[in-house]
Design a protein around this motif. Structure first.
Motif, PDB file in Angstrom:
ATOM      1  N   PHE A  72       0.846  -1.196   0.000  1.00 56.10           N
ATOM      2  CA  PHE A  72       0.000   0.000   0.000  1.00 56.10           C
ATOM      3  C   PHE A  72       0.882   1.247   0.000  1.00 56.10           C
ATOM      4  O   PHE A  72       1.787   1.402   0.807  1.00 56.10           O
ATOM      5  N   GLY A  73       0.606   2.150  -0.941  1.00 60.81           N
ATOM      6  CA  GLY A  73       1.311   3.426  -0.998  1.00 60.81           C
ATOM      7  C   GLY A  73       2.612   3.406  -1.781  1.00 60.81           C
ATOM      8  O   GLY A  73       3.285   4.437  -1.867  1.00 60.81           O
ATOM      9  N   VAL A 104       4.649   6.588   3.871  1.00 61.06           N
ATOM     10  CA  VAL A 104       3.956   6.811   5.149  1.00 61.06           C
ATOM     11  C   VAL A 104       2.922   7.917   5.012  1.00 61.06           C
ATOM     12  O   VAL A 104       1.792   7.797   5.528  1.00 61.06           O
ATOM     13  N   CYS A 160       1.238   8.728   2.390  1.00 62.83           N
ATOM     14  CA  CYS A 160       0.096   8.162   1.656  1.00 62.83           C
ATOM     15  C   CYS A 160      -0.761   7.300   2.578  1.00 62.83           C
ATOM     16  O   CYS A 160      -1.995   7.386   2.547  1.00 62.83           O
ATOM     17  N   ARG A 161      -0.128   6.503   3.412  1.00 63.29           N
ATOM     18  CA  ARG A 161      -0.888   5.646   4.320  1.00 63.29           C
ATOM     19  C   ARG A 161      -1.605   6.454   5.401  1.00 63.29           C
ATOM     20  O   ARG A 161      -2.714   6.086   5.816  1.00 63.29           O
ATOM     21  N   TYR A 219      -4.798   7.584   3.502  1.00 60.76           N
ATOM     22  CA  TYR A 219      -5.751   6.694   2.839  1.00 60.76           C
ATOM     23  C   TYR A 219      -5.848   5.293   3.449  1.00 60.76           C
ATOM     24  O   TYR A 219      -6.727   4.531   3.060  1.00 60.76           O
ATOM     25  N   ASP A 220      -4.964   4.920   4.360  1.00 59.06           N
ATOM     26  CA  ASP A 220      -4.960   3.556   4.879  1.00 59.06           C
ATOM     27  C   ASP A 220      -5.629   3.504   6.250  1.00 59.06           C
ATOM     28  O   ASP A 220      -5.087   4.043   7.228  1.00 59.06           O
ATOM     29  N   THR A 273      -3.508   2.236   9.293  1.00 62.46           N
ATOM     30  CA  THR A 273      -2.493   3.211   9.692  1.00 62.46           C
ATOM     31  C   THR A 273      -3.117   4.353  10.485  1.00 62.46           C
ATOM     32  O   THR A 273      -2.560   4.811  11.490  1.00 62.46           O
ATOM     33  N   ARG A 274      -4.281   4.807  10.063  1.00 62.05           N
ATOM     34  CA  ARG A 274      -4.961   5.889  10.778  1.00 62.05           C
ATOM     35  C   ARG A 274      -5.359   5.434  12.187  1.00 62.05           C
ATOM     36  O   ARG A 274      -5.289   6.202  13.146  1.00 62.05           O
ATOM     37  N   VAL A 311       7.433   0.197   7.680  1.00 64.12           N
ATOM     38  CA  VAL A 311       7.395   0.093   6.224  1.00 64.12           C
ATOM     39  C   VAL A 311       8.714  -0.466   5.696  1.00 64.12           C
ATOM     40  O   VAL A 311       8.730  -1.256   4.743  1.00 64.12           O
TER      41      VAL A 311
END
Length: 343
Positions: A233-234, A298, A300-301, A304-305, A308-309, A333
């Motif tokens: 992801f990302g 990181v 990006c996550r 959108y992830d 991660t949030r 990561v």
């Protein structure tokens, strides 16, 4: 004739035109010293000379990513062990002086002493192709930024007639408009400024085309080099290319997750002294391009992830600041990336 009872360690101090080699035996005595040309015949002569002295244990070569790439590649293809050696530190140079034989001997002694253990990157696969294309792309992007800045600076100081028509345009629209200007035969300040704007805009378009060509080539190479990396992801083509270049064509040389994290500047280093315990500081060494790639992943996550949030919310409730959370995520990561590289 080869002396099979002697184990030889060869240190090589590399330069643009010549390489200086010093051979040591198994107890650290200097067996021989010689200079070789920095070309394929010179590399073959280096290998023959080394084998004539005894059974070659390893080559310690300075600058395997630059001047030492040729001899390192030749030695590896001949089946010899190659160790990447850093140049001597300033304290050693002050104490022992500076010369090519001294540096070559220091490179040879660093191998059996264990102070040099780095395995150099292989430079004969897809990752080397990616590295070459990224070098060209990075230079083209810098030129494009420089040209765009020059365009905007010229518009600010241009004659009123030109400035009023161009000052509100974005960079993309400014390039398109300036490339279509017709300055005319006169060389008054207005016409001269239009000539300059047109030439800069055409240069911007040419560089933009070069970047698009390089991006297309990278889009073909990166998935072929490591398709599993792009599944994370990302991770996009640019970040994957940066991480692949850091790992090299032989990612198995990265023997552990902490080693790769240290290479990417995301491994915390202990900073304890006296009564201060449990303290760590950021690692300032390693590859800055890889660190920047991890940072973009990181970010990006974070946006959108969902997992991660949720992690950020939990760690924030525990009292960690956002920079500290980002450092933790970059370390995580890096672990994911290494496993994808080894798959």
């Amino acid at each position: 004739m080869t002396n099979l009872g002697t184990y030889v360690t060869v240190g090589v101090d590399t330069h643009l035109e010549t390489h200086v080699a010093v051979a040591l035996d198994q107890v650290g005595r200097v067996l021989a010293q010689r200079s070789f040309s920095a070309d394929p015949p010179g590399y073959r002569s280096l290998l023959r000379w080394s084998r004539a002295l005894g059974q070659v244990h390893a080559f310690g070569i300075e600058g395997t990513g630059c001047y030492g790439a040729g001899p390192a590649r030749a030695a590896r293809r001949a089946g010899h062990r190659v160790i990447e050696v850093d140049r001597p530190d300033r304290r050693t140079r002050r104490a022992r002086g500076k010369s090519d034989p001294v540096d070559a001997e220091a490179a040879a002694r660093a191998v059996p002493a264990g102070t040099a253990t780095g395995v150099p990157k292989n430079r004969d696969g897809n990752v080397e192709s990616i590295r070459a294309l990224r070098v060209a792309r990075r230079g083209a992007v810098r030129i494009r930024i420089q040209v765009a800045n020059q365009l905007h600076a010229l518009v600010i100081s241009a004659p009123e007639l030109v400035r009023e028509n161009l000052r509100q345009l974005s960079t993309r629209d400014l390039v398109t408009t300036a490339a279509a200007l017709r300055p005319g035969p006169a060389l008054d300040p207005t016409s001269a400024t239009k000539h300059a704007l047109k030439i800069l805009a055409r240069r911007h378009q040419d560089v933009d085309h070069d970047i698009a060509v390089l991006d297309d080539l990278l889009q073909q190479l990166v998935p072929h080099a490591c398709p599993g990396l792009l599944e994370l992801f990302g991770v996009g083509t640019d970040t994957a290319g940066a991480l692949l270049v850091t790992a090299g064509d032989n990612p198995d040389r990265l023997h552990s997750d902490p080693a790769f994290a240290n290479l990417c500047r995301v491994a915390p280093l202990p900073a304890n002294s006296g009564k201060t315990t449990g303290r760590h500081r950021l690692n300032r060494g390693g590859d800055r391009q890889a660190n920047a790639a991890l940072y973009r992943i990181v970010l990006c996550r974070l946006r959108y992830d969902p997992p991660t949030r949720a992690y950020v919310a939990r760690r924030t409730a525990e009292g960690l600041t956002k920079p500290e959370i980002i450092r933790c995520l970059k370390r995580y990561v890096a672990r994911e990336v290494r496993h994808a590289l080894l798959t």
